[in-house]
Write a protein that holds these residues in place. Structure first.
Motif, short mmCIF file in Angstrom:
data_model
loop_
_atom_site.label_atom_id
_atom_site.label_comp_id
_atom_site.label_asym_id
_atom_site.label_seq_id
_atom_site.Cartn_x
_atom_site.Cartn_y
_atom_site.Cartn_z
N ASN A 1 0.85 -1.20 0.00
CA ASN A 1 0.00 0.00 0.00
C ASN A 1 0.88 1.24 0.00
OD1 ASN A 1 -1.75 2.07 0.44
ND2 ASN A 1 -2.41 1.40 2.47
N PRO A 2 0.96 1.95 -1.14
CA PRO A 2 1.86 3.11 -1.21
C PRO A 2 1.43 4.25 -0.29
CG PRO A 2 0.98 2.53 -3.40
CD PRO A 2 0.24 1.71 -2.39
N PHE A 3 0.21 4.23 0.20
CA PHE A 3 -0.28 5.34 1.04
C PHE A 3 -0.44 4.94 2.51
CE2 PHE A 3 -1.15 6.58 -3.21
CZ PHE A 3 -0.92 7.95 -3.21
N ALA A 4 0.22 3.87 2.90
CA ALA A 4 0.12 3.41 4.29
C ALA A 4 0.56 4.52 5.24
CB ALA A 4 1.00 2.19 4.49
N GLY A 5 -0.22 4.73 6.30
CA GLY A 5 0.14 5.70 7.33
C GLY A 5 -0.30 7.12 7.05
N GLN A 6 -0.86 7.39 5.88
CA GLN A 6 -1.33 8.76 5.57
C GLN A 6 -2.56 9.09 6.40
OE1 GLN A 6 0.16 10.97 3.80
NE2 GLN A 6 1.65 9.78 2.63
N LYS A 7 -2.74 10.38 6.69
CA LYS A 7 -3.84 10.81 7.57
C LYS A 7 -4.85 11.67 6.78
CE LYS A 7 -2.02 9.57 11.68
NZ LYS A 7 -1.24 8.46 11.16
N PRO A 8 -6.12 11.71 7.24
CA PRO A 8 -7.11 12.59 6.59
C PRO A 8 -6.71 14.06 6.76
CG PRO A 8 -8.16 11.09 8.15
CD PRO A 8 -6.69 10.95 8.34
N GLN A 9 -7.09 14.90 5.79
CA GLN A 9 -6.81 16.33 5.87
C GLN A 9 -7.71 16.97 6.93
OE1 GLN A 9 -7.82 14.70 3.07
NE2 GLN A 9 -5.98 14.58 1.84
N THR A 10 -7.14 17.85 7.73
CA THR A 10 -7.92 18.51 8.79
C THR A 10 -7.58 20.01 8.83
OG1 THR A 10 -6.16 18.03 10.38
CG2 THR A 10 -8.00 16.48 10.32
N GLY A 11 -8.29 20.74 9.69
CA GLY A 11 -7.97 22.13 10.01
C GLY A 11 -7.85 23.03 8.80
N ALA A 12 -6.75 23.81 8.77
CA ALA A 12 -6.57 24.82 7.73
C ALA A 12 -6.50 24.19 6.33
CB ALA A 12 -5.29 25.62 8.01
N GLU A 13 -5.92 23.00 6.27
CA GLU A 13 -5.80 22.32 4.97
C GLU A 13 -7.19 21.99 4.43
OE1 GLU A 13 -3.69 18.63 5.20
OE2 GLU A 13 -3.29 18.59 3.04
N ARG A 14 -8.03 21.47 5.31
CA ARG A 14 -9.41 21.13 4.93
C ARG A 14 -10.16 22.40 4.51
NH1 ARG A 14 -13.89 17.48 7.68
NH2 ARG A 14 -15.70 18.67 7.07
N ASP A 15 -9.97 23.49 5.26
CA ASP A 15 -10.66 24.74 4.94
C ASP A 15 -10.25 25.26 3.56
OD1 ASP A 15 -11.81 24.54 7.39
OD2 ASP A 15 -10.53 26.05 8.37
N ALA A 16 -8.95 25.18 3.26
CA ALA A 16 -8.46 25.69 1.96
C ALA A 16 -9.02 24.85 0.81
CB ALA A 16 -6.93 25.66 1.95
N LEU A 17 -9.10 23.54 1.02
CA LEU A 17 -9.64 22.66 -0.02
C LEU A 17 -11.13 22.95 -0.23
CD1 LEU A 17 -7.86 19.38 1.13
CD2 LEU A 17 -7.42 20.61 -1.02
N THR A 18 -11.84 23.17 0.87
CA THR A 18 -13.28 23.46 0.78
C THR A 18 -13.50 24.75 0.00
OG1 THR A 18 -13.56 22.41 2.92
CG2 THR A 18 -15.39 23.76 2.15
N LYS A 19 -12.69 25.76 0.34
CA LYS A 19 -12.83 27.06 -0.35
C LYS A 19 -12.57 26.90 -1.85
CE LYS A 19 -11.62 31.84 0.26
NZ LYS A 19 -10.39 32.57 0.05
N ALA A 20 -11.55 26.12 -2.19
CA ALA A 20 -11.24 25.90 -3.61
C ALA A 20 -12.40 25.19 -4.31
CB ALA A 20 -9.97 25.07 -3.74
N ALA A 21 -13.02 24.23 -3.62
CA ALA A 21 -14.14 23.49 -4.22
C ALA A 21 -15.35 24.40 -4.44
CB ALA A 21 -14.52 22.32 -3.31
N GLU A 22 -15.53 25.36 -3.56
CA GLU A 22 -16.71 26.24 -3.65
C GLU A 22 -16.70 27.12 -4.90
OE1 GLU A 22 -17.71 26.38 1.12
OE2 GLU A 22 -16.51 27.99 0.24
N ALA A 23 -15.55 27.18 -5.55
CA ALA A 23 -15.47 27.95 -6.81
C ALA A 23 -16.36 27.33 -7.89
CB ALA A 23 -14.03 28.00 -7.30
N CYS A 24 -16.85 26.11 -7.66
CA CYS A 24 -17.71 25.46 -8.67
C CYS A 24 -19.10 26.10 -8.71
CB CYS A 24 -17.82 23.97 -8.42
SG CYS A 24 -18.83 23.53 -6.99
N GLY A 25 -19.44 26.86 -7.67
CA GLY A 25 -20.74 27.53 -7.66
C GLY A 25 -21.91 26.62 -7.36
N LYS A 26 -21.66 25.36 -7.03
CA LYS A 26 -22.72 24.42 -6.66
C LYS A 26 -22.64 24.20 -5.15
CE LYS A 26 -22.53 23.23 -11.19
NZ LYS A 26 -23.36 23.86 -12.19
#
Ligand code: SF4
Ligand code: SF4
Length: 318
Positions: free
Chosen positions: A288-313
């Motif tokens: 598993n090349p991604f063993a040990g990786q963690k879910p995105q949280t905090g500021a990283e999650r907020d930045a991704l959410t903001k980028a996604a909101e550019a879709c207007g949906k």
């Protein structure tokens, strides 16, 4: 005309058609609106390096091993005729050995293992057998505006079987959906559309080269198919957010710009990294090349959410 990549369909009676299923999961709340039954089919036409369900990549049934559940009854060694599972040593020193390279995934050991230390992923089922499970929960579908979702693996890799299940559900008045990577030939989707109420689809990466590197195939056909399907059916568009692959505001922003121009999008959803599939890699003897990786949280999650909101949906993050 038959679909490409189809399993054999020799009988004229559609309900006798058989496919390879990994699981029929009742009372799912994650695979579409309301309470659903999700039919997970085996086989995928992509090879995402982070796949959370690696047991569904191959179309063929596969042995999975969970040594921590073993009680050393040695039933499996007696059942194995291929020298893959053997008893080594004698008396109190006897131990179980597994030689994966000799295993032909016949399933004989899993048939006699009563602790779940050996299990087969994938079994042949008929449409009738699938429907016998699906029909048990019709009241729940009705009361929750739920239904059935055919998932995978990839729902379009066994297209005749998928179509037969969807048509049987429509006949029974059960709302239908598929979860798909949109990589199949458009002719496959064209056949499925009349039997579908909703399509849940992935856009994993926007850049073709990066898509090829991480998923194994380019995404030109995916994006073309997404444009076509959103012109015909309600859709939910999702991006699994994978550390070091597409977890930048820039990459999510590119996908959001593409989604912005599409019709019939109920919402765009970011699926933050989920490490739950890791034990399956061990059970299959896969790296598993991604063993040990963690879910995105905090500021990283907020930045991704903001980028996604550019879709207007409407945007969801889970
Ligand atoms: S049959 Fe199952 S519990 Fe018994 S020795 Fe084999 S793996 Fe262990
Ligand atoms: S799946 Fe078949 S070949 Fe593989 S270890 Fe079990 S019995 Fe042996």
């Amino acid at each position: 005309m038959n679909f490409p990549n189809t399993l054999s369909h020799k009988g004229g009676i559609i309900s006798n058609m058989r496919g390879i299923v990994t699981e029929v999961m009742r009372f799912s709340l994650r695979d579409g609106p309301g309470i659903r039954t999700t039919v997970f089919l085996k086989g995928c036409n992509m090879a995402c390096k982070w796949c959370h369900n690696p047991e569904t990549l191959s179309l063929a049934p596969q042995l999975m091993t969970y040594p921590e559940r073993c009680i050393f009854c040695f039933n499996c060694a007696h059942a194995c005729k291929h020298g893959a599972t053997v008893t080594e040593g004698f008396g109190a020193a006897a131990r179980l050995a597994f030689y994966k390279e000799k295993c032909v995934d016949c399933g004989a050991c899993a048939d006699v293992c009563y602790t779940g230390a050996r299990v087969m992923s994938g079994k042949e089922m008929s449409v009738d057998e699938v429907m016998a499970e699906v029909l048990q929960d019709t009241n729940y579908y009705r009361n929750s505006e739920g239904g059935i979702t055919v998932s995978g693996g990839e729902a379009t890799v066994q297209p005749e079987f998928t179509l037969a299940i969807l048509e049987a559900c429509k006949k029974a008045g059960i709302p239908t959906a598929i979860e798909t990577n949109m990589y199949a030939d458009w002719s496959v989707f064209e056949r499925l559309i009349p039997a579908l109420d909703l399509v849940m689809l992935d856009i994993k990466l926007f850049d073709d080269e990066a898509h090829r590197k991480w998923v194994g195939v380019g995404n030109g056909r995916v994006l073309e198919n997404v444009k076509k399907i959103t012109a015909r059916l309600p859709t939910i568009i999702r991006t699994p957010v994978i550390p070091g692959v597409n977890d930048s505001a820039e990459e999510i922003g590119k996908i959001a710009s593409f989604v912005k121009d599409l019709d019939n999008v109920e919402y765009y959803e970011l699926l933050l990294y989920n490490p739950l599939g890791e034990s399956k890699y061990q059970a299959l003897g896969m790296e598993n090349p991604f063993a040990g990786q963690k879910p995105q949280t905090g500021a990283e999650r907020d930045a991704l959410t903001k980028a996604a909101e550019a879709c207007g949906k409407t945007v969801k993050v889970s």
